[in-house]
Design a protein around this motif. Structure first.
Motif, PDB file in Angstrom:
ATOM      1  N   VAL A  15      -9.212  -1.248  -2.409  1.00  0.00           N
ATOM      2  CA  VAL A  15      -7.918  -1.574  -3.324  1.00  0.00           C
ATOM      3  C   VAL A  15      -8.341  -1.580  -4.884  1.00  0.00           C
ATOM      4  O   VAL A  15      -7.813  -0.798  -5.531  1.00  0.00           O
ATOM      5  CB  VAL A  15      -7.349  -2.994  -2.927  1.00  0.00           C
ATOM      6  CG1 VAL A  15      -5.998  -3.193  -4.019  1.00  0.00           C
ATOM      7  CG2 VAL A  15      -6.734  -2.946  -1.777  1.00  0.00           C
ATOM      8  N   THR A  74      -6.797  -3.283   4.964  1.00  0.00           N
ATOM      9  CA  THR A  74      -7.760  -2.438   4.095  1.00  0.00           C
ATOM     10  C   THR A  74      -8.432  -3.429   3.301  1.00  0.00           C
ATOM     11  O   THR A  74      -8.303  -4.615   2.879  1.00  0.00           O
ATOM     12  CB  THR A  74      -6.800  -1.852   3.009  1.00  0.00           C
ATOM     13  OG1 THR A  74      -5.774  -0.863   3.644  1.00  0.00           O
ATOM     14  CG2 THR A  74      -7.618  -0.629   2.151  1.00  0.00           C
ATOM     15  N   ALA A  76       2.351   1.633  -3.186  1.00  0.00           N
ATOM     16  CA  ALA A  76       1.599   2.234  -4.274  1.00  0.00           C
ATOM     17  C   ALA A  76       1.224   3.826  -4.213  1.00  0.00           C
ATOM     18  O   ALA A  76       1.228   4.784  -5.075  1.00  0.00           O
ATOM     19  CB  ALA A  76       0.080   1.846  -4.078  1.00  0.00           C
ATOM     20  N   HIS A  77       1.122   4.211  -2.926  1.00  0.00           N
ATOM     21  CA  HIS A  77       0.975   5.788  -2.339  1.00  0.00           C
ATOM     22  C   HIS A  77       2.522   6.504  -3.131  1.00  0.00           C
ATOM     23  O   HIS A  77       2.268   7.506  -3.625  1.00  0.00           O
ATOM     24  CB  HIS A  77       1.069   5.905  -1.234  1.00  0.00           C
ATOM     25  CG  HIS A  77      -0.503   5.613  -0.524  1.00  0.00           C
ATOM     26  ND1 HIS A  77      -1.531   6.319  -0.897  1.00  0.00           N
ATOM     27  CD2 HIS A  77      -0.944   4.662   0.212  1.00  0.00           C
ATOM     28  CE1 HIS A  77      -2.645   5.794  -0.432  1.00  0.00           C
ATOM     29  NE2 HIS A  77      -2.038   4.693   0.452  1.00  0.00           N
ATOM     30  N   SER A 109       0.751  -1.367  -0.176  1.00  0.00           N
ATOM     31  CA  SER A 109      -0.013  -0.021  -0.069  1.00  0.00           C
ATOM     32  C   SER A 109       0.958   1.321  -0.017  1.00  0.00           C
ATOM     33  O   SER A 109       0.759   2.187  -0.699  1.00  0.00           O
ATOM     34  CB  SER A 109      -0.854   0.083   1.265  1.00  0.00           C
ATOM     35  OG  SER A 109      -1.722   1.271   1.227  1.00  0.00           O
ATOM     36  N   SER A 119       1.899  -2.764  -7.869  1.00  0.00           N
ATOM     37  CA  SER A 119       1.891  -2.887  -6.438  1.00  0.00           C
ATOM     38  C   SER A 119       0.472  -3.162  -5.884  1.00  0.00           C
ATOM     39  O   SER A 119       0.608  -4.164  -5.312  1.00  0.00           O
ATOM     40  CB  SER A 119       2.407  -1.650  -5.910  1.00  0.00           C
ATOM     41  OG  SER A 119       2.197  -1.908  -4.482  1.00  0.00           O
ATOM     42  N   LEU A 120      -0.629  -2.483  -6.292  1.00  0.00           N
ATOM     43  CA  LEU A 120      -1.832  -2.637  -5.972  1.00  0.00           C
ATOM     44  C   LEU A 120      -2.119  -4.235  -6.491  1.00  0.00           C
ATOM     45  O   LEU A 120      -3.311  -4.997  -5.841  1.00  0.00           O
ATOM     46  CB  LEU A 120      -2.753  -1.851  -6.392  1.00  0.00           C
ATOM     47  CG  LEU A 120      -2.566  -0.465  -5.654  1.00  0.00           C
ATOM     48  CD1 LEU A 120      -3.620   0.601  -6.036  1.00  0.00           C
ATOM     49  CD2 LEU A 120      -2.710  -0.679  -4.160  1.00  0.00           C
ATOM     50  N   SER A 121      -1.921  -4.503  -7.629  1.00  0.00           N
ATOM     51  CA  SER A 121      -2.086  -5.879  -8.141  1.00  0.00           C
ATOM     52  C   SER A 121      -1.774  -6.984  -7.517  1.00  0.00           C
ATOM     53  O   SER A 121      -2.252  -8.080  -6.922  1.00  0.00           O
ATOM     54  CB  SER A 121      -1.774  -5.924  -9.558  1.00  0.00           C
ATOM     55  OG  SER A 121      -2.171  -5.065 -10.349  1.00  0.00           O
ATOM     56  N   PHE A 163      -1.096  -6.780  -4.419  1.00  0.00           N
ATOM     57  CA  PHE A 163      -1.909  -6.401  -2.966  1.00  0.00           C
ATOM     58  C   PHE A 163      -3.203  -7.225  -2.921  1.00  0.00           C
ATOM     59  O   PHE A 163      -3.469  -7.797  -1.921  1.00  0.00           O
ATOM     60  CB  PHE A 163      -2.105  -4.992  -2.883  1.00  0.00           C
ATOM     61  CG  PHE A 163      -2.592  -4.733  -1.421  1.00  0.00           C
ATOM     62  CD1 PHE A 163      -1.482  -4.738  -0.385  1.00  0.00           C
ATOM     63  CD2 PHE A 163      -3.759  -3.982  -1.100  1.00  0.00           C
ATOM     64  CE1 PHE A 163      -1.948  -4.437   0.961  1.00  0.00           C
ATOM     65  CE2 PHE A 163      -4.348  -3.739   0.061  1.00  0.00           C
ATOM     66  CZ  PHE A 163      -3.163  -3.822   1.243  1.00  0.00           C
ATOM     67  N   GLU A 171     -10.932  -5.050   0.558  1.00  0.00           N
ATOM     68  CA  GLU A 171     -10.532  -5.209  -0.762  1.00  0.00           C
ATOM     69  C   GLU A 171     -11.065  -4.409  -1.988  1.00  0.00           C
ATOM     70  O   GLU A 171     -10.610  -4.086  -2.831  1.00  0.00           O
ATOM     71  CB  GLU A 171     -11.210  -7.009  -1.336  1.00  0.00           C
ATOM     72  CG  GLU A 171     -10.692  -7.329  -2.603  1.00  0.00           C
ATOM     73  CD  GLU A 171     -11.255  -8.802  -2.871  1.00  0.00           C
ATOM     74  OE1 GLU A 171     -10.688  -9.391  -3.870  1.00  0.00           O
ATOM     75  OE2 GLU A 171     -11.830  -9.119  -1.968  1.00  0.00           O
ATOM     76  N   THR A 190      -8.876   2.049  -5.660  1.00  0.00           N
ATOM     77  CA  THR A 190      -7.960   2.609  -5.915  1.00  0.00           C
ATOM     78  C   THR A 190      -7.262   2.632  -7.233  1.00  0.00           C
ATOM     79  O   THR A 190      -6.681   3.198  -8.095  1.00  0.00           O
ATOM     80  CB  THR A 190      -6.867   2.478  -4.912  1.00  0.00           C
ATOM     81  OG1 THR A 190      -7.425   2.748  -3.537  1.00  0.00           O
ATOM     82  CG2 THR A 190      -5.618   3.481  -5.038  1.00  0.00           C
ATOM     83  N   LEU A 191      -7.109   1.100  -7.784  1.00  0.00           N
ATOM     84  CA  LEU A 191      -6.748   0.855  -9.056  1.00  0.00           C
ATOM     85  C   LEU A 191      -7.365   1.369 -10.016  1.00  0.00           C
ATOM     86  O   LEU A 191      -6.833   1.993 -10.988  1.00  0.00           O
ATOM     87  CB  LEU A 191      -6.704  -0.891  -9.152  1.00  0.00           C
ATOM     88  CG  LEU A 191      -5.644  -1.730  -8.631  1.00  0.00           C
ATOM     89  CD1 LEU A 191      -5.844  -3.049  -8.561  1.00  0.00           C
ATOM     90  CD2 LEU A 191      -4.378  -1.512  -9.417  1.00  0.00           C
TER      91      LEU A 191
END
Length: 936
Positions: free
Chosen positions: A589, A584, A553-554, A550, A568-570, A572, A586, A592-593
């Motif tokens: 995420v 967090t 990704a930020h 996370s 990164s989020l993938s 995650f 799902e 965000t993606l």
């Protein structure tokens, strides 16, 4: 001290006189008690009842006053001396045992011995009985004073003073007796001072000035006592009253020193008085310094230095502080630097001076403090504690960020990096000091780091590394230091140096922190492929936590590295699929993606993929479990639905029709989750999404110039069936007002198109008739439907004719008809009838259309009905008579000729044509009449 036997000129006679009184019962009782005290061995404790019993006997003895005779008194004196000497022996034994209770008991016995002498104080035959009695009380008072029984000590001193008060001091010639008067006053004064009766204490000292007898020793004793009281007053709370008292007492001491010099008879006395004078002057300087009388301090220091006799370590400190108080910093700096050459100045005094100087001068004195310290370091051995104190004092409580803090930090950095200073902290003996200096430097670096002063922070962190040993136990601390240095150089954008430090840290302690910092460096270098690879390296760390994905990704988003953030989020997301508990949800995420991908105009395909995954997970887990319950879940679900709709609209505008259709179908599914039947808003959005999805399928066909496959047609038909059900439900519930007319029109148009491919002409006509009967219908939509139905590859004349007729009726019925549109519709209807109709009945229908047009033109102003359309109607109607004429259908021909002429009469600009047409029609009618006559 033991007391010798009483001396007298005729001891034998005195003995005989006292012998007759020793058999007095009370004296015998006292003697037995004294014998008991004399018989106690060193190993035996003093009986606790002995002092009490003796005190009771003395009480009864005092009741005999006046005492029977001199011999009786002499016996009391002998018994008192024996008791005193026994106390001396007992005291020596008690000192070995260190018993406080025993010491108090012995003091009580001493007190009893003194009281015995007081009862028999007017004895004759004893030399100086008054002096001896007061002396015993004086010594007993000293014992009580040592035992901190100040009230008892004061009683003894006062009783001794009372005894001596009967003696004229001026007549005393014996030195021992003279010193007793002075010592008694000093002891009584000390006791009064300690019980906080300061006025009495000072009064007694002033009274003692009359007991000096010109003796140097007396002057010394009294001067020292005044100085002691001055020091005590100085050590109290720093208020004006205490300082004034201290100064007054010290001035008295100084005055006595000056007078005592005049009485000195030996060189030793003279030197001692001078030493006392110098010492007193130093303390007077300290008092002036505390009172803020800096000029007086300088004067005192100059006097002390004038003859070169005093080089005490405190003088430079006093002078420096005085110059600082006067604001003469250059003079203060000279004093401070001069201390470096004075080897007699203790290290603690020097450090105190540096602290005082820096406290006043502040940042401007940092460089001076450093130079003086290094000078001292070269002169003598300096401890690690001193270096620590100096570094800590110069740094102060700096929070970083200001220029002063930066200057002080730079000075300390130079100081602690000196090899000699580093050497002070080497070895196990100074482990605590080494940890402390490291902590001081680390905290300063942290403060500057917090203030975004990364350059100063990096310098201080680097210097703190000098105080971390290169051993296995401290490798973790060294790794931590390298990591924070990496952060500093990241802040300075010196990426290569940051990479060097993190590589060193990873060698010492490979962990997720190092891996993550390398990831940050790759991001800032814009090496996105390396950053993505580093994500895999992070996953392999033993202390890895999904939280770091996370964070990654930020970081990637802040660096506009969207591909890295997506990667990164993938990763995650994979943890959710495996069923691990995550910090967090799902859905967050996924959201965000999709948000990241929507920032890039070319990432719609990836966004669609994640949206489909989200839909799949929601279907698998349940909408409430995936999106959340309550209002939170509704907000998340609405976001996905709205985002799908927006992406579909965006793709449609960009002519990405395939993606548009997919997003619209997704939007309809998400809105279906939201649709509870309570509000029509979500229902309408489902309808919009379905209609737009079908429209995208049709548009894709035109864009690719490929006919839709059977699968695509069936898919579109299914979507339309869903849309049709929703629309029918809304119309039946009277909620057609919440649907835009354009939406209903688009549904009608797409339904006509798709069902035309299914050869369902009846449904095509039904859907158009349904639309025509709705409140949303207007002539423009009907006109478009009529034209589309007449011109499309799968045209439907019935639908086109219906739509155009409905449109014509609506226009004619309107308050202000649109005649150009009416003319266009009439032409289209005539064309449709001409193409698709052929028998006589249909010919009559065409004639009706012409006649209807003619009736419409009746009463219109010139040009109100389009002239070209009017001419077209007149000419085509006239020309339609040609075929019947050739076929010999004269009546039919006559009708067309008449219609054409009638229309021509209402159209301007056809005068010439009209004349010719009238002539031809007249001749034609004659011909028709003659032929009819011939047949008859």
């Amino acid at each position: 001290m033991r007391i010798a036997e009483i001396s007298t000129p005729d001891y034998r006679q005195l003995h005989r006189e006292t012998e007759s009184h020793t058999h007095h019962p009370l004296l015998s009782e006292i003697e037995l008690l004294i014998q008991q005290s004399e018989s106690i061995s060193k190993d035996q404790p003093l009986p606790q009842t002995l002092p009490h019993s003796l005190r009771q006997s003395l009480t009864r003895l005092s009741q005999l006053a006046p005492l029977p005779g001199n011999s009786f008194k002499l016996t009391i004196w002998k018994l008192s001396f024996r008791l005193w000497n026994a106390c001396v022996d007992l005291s020596n034994a008690a000192a070995l045992q260190s018993s406080s209770s025993s010491a108090e008991s012995i003091a009580n016995l001493r007190h009893a011995a003194a009281d015995m002498l007081f009862l028999a104080r007017d004895v004759t035959g004893v030399p100086s009985p008054t002096i001896k009695s007061s002396l015993i009380y004086y010594r007993t008072g000293l014992v009580w004073h040592d035992l901190k029984k100040l009230d008892l000590a004061s009683d003894c001193f006062e009783r001794a003073t009372e005894i001596l008060s009967k003696i004229d001091v001026a007549k005393i010639t014996d030195a021992g007796e003279r010193i007793l008067f002075l010592d008694l006053n000093l002891a009584r004064s000390r006791t009064a001072w300690e019980i906080s009766d300061r006025n009495l204490a000072v009064t007694l000292l002033n009274r003692a000035k009359n007991m000096l007898f010109g003796s140097p020793d007396h002057y010394k004793a009294l001067s020292n006592q005044f100085l002691a009281f001055g020091k005590s007053a100085l050590s109290r709370e720093d208020d004006d009253c205490s300082l004034n008292d201290a100064l007054r007492l010290m001035n008295e001491s100084l005055d006595l020193c000056e007078k005592g010099l005049g009485t000195a008879k030996t060189r030793e006395d003279t030197m001692e008085f001078k030493s006392m004078r110098v010492n007193t002057l130093r303390f007077i300087s300290a008092v002036h310094l505390q009172k803020g009388e800096f000029d007086s301090v300088i004067k005192c220091v100059k006097v002390l230095r004038s003859d070169g006799a005093d080089q005490h370590a405190s003088l430079p400190v006093l002078a420096m502080k005085a110059w600082l108080g006067l604001g003469k910093h250059s003079e203060a700096e000279k004093e401070l630097r001069g201390m470096v050459g004075n080897k007699d100045i203790p290290e603690a005094v020097w450090v105190s001076a540096v602290e005082a100087y820096f406290e006043v001068v502040g940042t401007a004195g940092a460089e001076t403090a450093k130079g003086v310290f290094l000078g001292l370091l070269g002169r003598c051995h300096v401890s690690a504690k001193t270096a620590l104190r100096v570094a800590h004092r110069v740094l102060g409580e700096s929070r970083g960020g200001d220029s002063g803090s930066r200057i002080r930090a730079n000075v300390v950095a130079q100081l602690v990096s000196d090899e000699r200073v580093v050497a002070l902290f080497a070895g196990e003996a100074v482990t605590n000091e080494r940890k402390a200096i490291h902590s001081v430097l680390w905290n300063s670096a942290s403060a500057h780091f917090g203030a975004k002063d990364f350059e100063t922070s990096a310098e201080m962190f680097e210097k703190s590394m000098l105080y971390i040993p290169h051993d296995i136990e401290n490798r973790v601390f060294r790794a931590k230091g390298f990591r924070v240095l990496c952060l500093c150089y990241l802040g300075l954008s010196q990426l290569d140096r940051a990479h060097e430090y993190i590589e060193e840290a990873e060698k010492l302690e490979p962990n997720i922190h190092c891996s993550f910092l390398k990831f940050k460096i790759y991001l800032q270098r814009k090496e996105h492929s390396s950053a993505i690879s580093q994500i895999d390296a992070m996953l392999s760390c033993l202390d890895f936590s999904p939280h770091y994905l996370s964070l990654a990704a930020h970081e990637a988003i802040s660096c506009q590295a969207l591909s890295v953030a997506v990667a990164s989020l993938s990763k995650f997301l994979s943890f959710y699929i495996s069923g691990k508990t995550m910090p967090t949800t799902e859905v967050v995420v996924f959201r965000t993606l999709v948000t990241i991908l929507t920032q890039d105009a070319g990432s719609e395909t990836e966004a669609l993929n994640f949206m489909l995954q989200a839909q799949s997970r929601a279907s698998k887990l349940g909408t409430e479990c995936f999106f959340g319950s309550g209002e939170t879940g509704k907000r998340e679900l609405k976001w996905f639905a709205l985002t799908s709709w927006n992406l579909g609209s965006r793709c449609g505008n960009a002519k990405k029709y395939e993606l548009c259709g997919e997003f619209c179908r997704l939007a309809s599914d998400f809105y279906s989750y939201l649709d509870t039947g309570e509000s029509g808003e979500n229902t309408v959005m489902i309808l919009r999404s379905l209609v737009l999805g079908v429209t995208a399928i049709i548009a894709l066909e035109k864009q690719n110039k490929n006919t839709l496959t059977e699968t695509q047609v069936k898919l579109a038909a299914e979507l339309l069936v869903r849309a049709g059900k929703i629309m029918s439900s809304l119309l039946s519930d009277g909620k057609d007002c919440i649907m835009e007319p354009e939406l209903i029109f688009m549904y009608t148009l797409t339904a006509y198109e798709i069902h035309g491919r299914l050869n369902n002409s009846a449904f095509q006509l039904l859907v158009v008739k349904t639309f025509a009967g709705s409140k949303s219908c207007n002539y423009n939509y009907l006109l478009q439907l009529g034209i589309f139905a007449s011109q499309s590859p799968r045209s439907n004349p019935d639908v086109s004719t219906f739509a155009l007729n409905e449109c014509l009726s609506a226009l004619i019925a309107s308050a202000s008809p649109n005649y150009p549109t009416i003319a266009l519709i009439i032409r289209k209807l005539i064309a449709l009838s001409s193409v698709h109709k052929g028998d006589t009945e249909d010919g009559e229908a065409i004639q009706k259309m012409y006649k209807q047009a003619c009736r419409i033109m009746v009463g219109l102003k010139e040009g109100e009905y389009p002239t070209d359309e009017g001419k077209w109607l007149a000419m085509t109607a006239w020309n339609r008579a040609a075929l019947p004429v050739r076929l010999g259908q004269l009546e039919t021909a006559k009708k067309w000729l008449s219609i054409g002429l009638e229309i021509a009469e209402k159209v301007s600009g056809m005068d010439t044509y009209r004349a010719c047409m009238e002539d031809f029609l007249g001749g034609f009618q004659t011909k028709v009449s003659s032929e009819a006559a011939d047949r008859i």
